[in-house]
Design an enzyme around this catalytic site. Structure first.
Site, short mmCIF file in Angstrom:
data_model
loop_
_atom_site.label_atom_id
_atom_site.label_comp_id
_atom_site.label_asym_id
_atom_site.label_seq_id
_atom_site.Cartn_x
_atom_site.Cartn_y
_atom_site.Cartn_z
N ARG A 67 68.47 14.52 80.57
CA ARG A 67 69.36 14.33 81.73
C ARG A 67 69.05 12.97 82.30
NH1 ARG A 67 65.58 13.06 84.40
NH2 ARG A 67 66.99 12.96 86.15
N GLN A 107 64.08 17.99 89.85
CA GLN A 107 63.74 16.79 89.08
C GLN A 107 62.63 15.99 89.75
OE1 GLN A 107 66.86 17.79 89.74
NE2 GLN A 107 68.31 17.21 88.16
N ASP A 116 74.67 7.87 89.10
CA ASP A 116 75.39 8.43 87.94
C ASP A 116 76.71 7.73 87.71
OD1 ASP A 116 73.54 10.76 88.95
OD2 ASP A 116 73.96 11.01 86.82
O1 MRU Z 1 71.60 16.13 86.84
P1 MRU Z 1 70.75 14.97 86.41
O2 MRU Z 1 69.29 15.28 86.38
O3 MRU Z 1 71.24 14.36 85.11
O4 MRU Z 1 70.98 13.89 87.55
C1 MRU Z 1 70.27 12.69 87.47
C2 MRU Z 1 70.49 11.78 88.61
O5 MRU Z 1 71.22 12.06 89.54
C3 MRU Z 1 69.81 10.44 88.53
O6 MRU Z 1 69.42 9.98 89.79
C4 MRU Z 1 70.77 9.42 87.89
O7 MRU Z 1 71.30 9.91 86.71
C5 MRU Z 1 70.12 8.12 87.64
S1 MRU Z 1 68.96 8.21 86.33
C6 MRU Z 1 68.35 6.67 86.01
#
Ligand code: MRU
Length: 346
Positions: free
Chosen positions: A45, A197, A238
């Site tokens: 992720r 996370q 994202d």
């Molecule tokens: O749902 P996830 O764990 O994929 O979300 C990740 C995030 O929101 C991060 O902050 C984002 O992808 C930046 S990662 C360098």
């Protein structure tokens, strides 16, 4: 260095992020569909890491095709692209990688290359995306580190580290570059419910690198800001719209509001592949809704009544007016973002 994702002769190897920090496992994913499921189920992720996984999954699909003509290969290739594109909707790096692989496919096919040459070129492109991501994070880190004071306590949300990229990280890349530049850096990581996370991944990878980190729950961030214990916030993204609105992990918006109310600079670190100039504002960014068990359960343990109504949007949008700067691999953008972001692509 943490190996988030790797191409091998057997398939795509990824650290299983669902199992961290209790277990450090490196399963191999041997078909493009297995890679797609791994993205959906959060084995991997983080926007840039999803982009790398998408490219490797597509390369794997092409490599395993039984096509006997380039046209047949194109049909198998398109099928792999379509499957990968349906995994997660918010992180634009996924669609950026699918598009880049498609452009390479069409250019090589048009040149009259053999099936094997096309397959090898696609594998090479996936490896390029992987390598470029690490370089881009290091560049971004150096730009970002310059914005920080010599002695700094940084709040971060979610995981935008080595685990969320091919290595090094975006927000945590800024942290690592500041440490490398000799700054005194402390990180406050909020836990980032529901998928944790921050607690599971950010705390794990910073501790592994001996970077001082303090874990807090999400509802503590305002208190730490108001009591003067945080100098700045650095998060990843994202998807960033043309006007500078930023989609990032759910809860980012509340952190940005608290930072704004306490006059604390709120920085976003993300590569150009996260910027989507086709979207005018954050209102147009698709927000993924995930399974409700992420909210009703913690590590398999039910924490809420049976049958309760639950919402689980995985991302929110922070309006550009709360963002002090967007740190990219091509330099630092500041308001007005319509102009500064566009200029980065020239
Ligand atoms: O749902 P996830 O764990 O994929 O979300 C990740 C995030 O929101 C991060 O902050 C984002 O992808 C930046 S990662 C360098």
């Amino acid at each position: 260095m943490i190996k988030t994702i790797e191409w091998t002769d057997e398939g795509v190897v990824m650290i299983d992020q669902r199992r961290l920090p209790s277990e450090e496992l490196y399963p191999v994913f041997t078909t493009y569909d297995e890679v797609a499921v791994a993205i959906e189920e959060m084995v991997i992720r983080g926007a840039p890491a999803i982009g790398v996984a998408a490219a490797m999954g597509i390369a794997l699909g092409a490599k395993q095709s039984a096509a006997s003509t380039p046209d047949e290969l194109e049909s198998d290739f398109n099928q792999a692209c379509d499957r990968i594109a349906k995994t997660r909707p918010t992180a634009v790096n996924l669609f950026w990688a699918v598009k880049r692989m498609g452009e390479v496919f069409r250019a090589v096919k048009q040149s009259g290359a053999s099936i094997e040459a096309i397959q090898n070129r696609l594998i090479k492109e996936a490896l390029n995306i992987h390598e470029e991501d690490i370089e881009s994070n290091k560049r971004m880190g150096r730009y970002g580190a310059q914005l920080l004071p010599q002695d700094v306590t940084i709040l971060t949300h979610c995981n935008a580290g080595a685990l969320a990229t091919a290595g090094y990280g975006t927000a945590l890349g800024v942290v690592r570059a500041a440490v490398e530049a000799g700054k005194t850096v402390n990180v406050i990581a909020d836990e980032t419910r529901p998928f944790l996370q921050g607690a599971r991944l950010t705390a794990w990878e910073l501790a592994k690198d001996d970077i001082p980190v303090t874990l807090i729950t999400d509802n503590m961030a305002g208190h730490f800001m108001k009591s003067g214990q945080i100098n700045c916030v650095v998060v990843g993204a994202d998807r960033i719209a043309a006007n500078g609105d930023v989609a990032n992990k759910i809860g980012t918006y509340m952190v940005a509001l608290a930072a704004h109310a306490n006059n604390i600079p709120f920085y976003v670190a993300a590569p150009l592949s996260t910027i989507d100039l086709e979207l005018k504002s954050g209102d147009e960014i698709p927000i993924e809704n995930r399974v409700i068990t992420e909210v009703t359960h913690i590590r398999g343990q039910q924490i809420s009544p049976d049958g309760i109504q639950v919402a689980n949007p995985a991302f929110d949008v922070t309006p550009h007016r709360y963002i002090a700067a967007i740190i990219t691999d091509a330099g630092v953008a500041r308001a007005p973002y319509e102009e500064s972001l566009k200029a980065l692509f020239k």
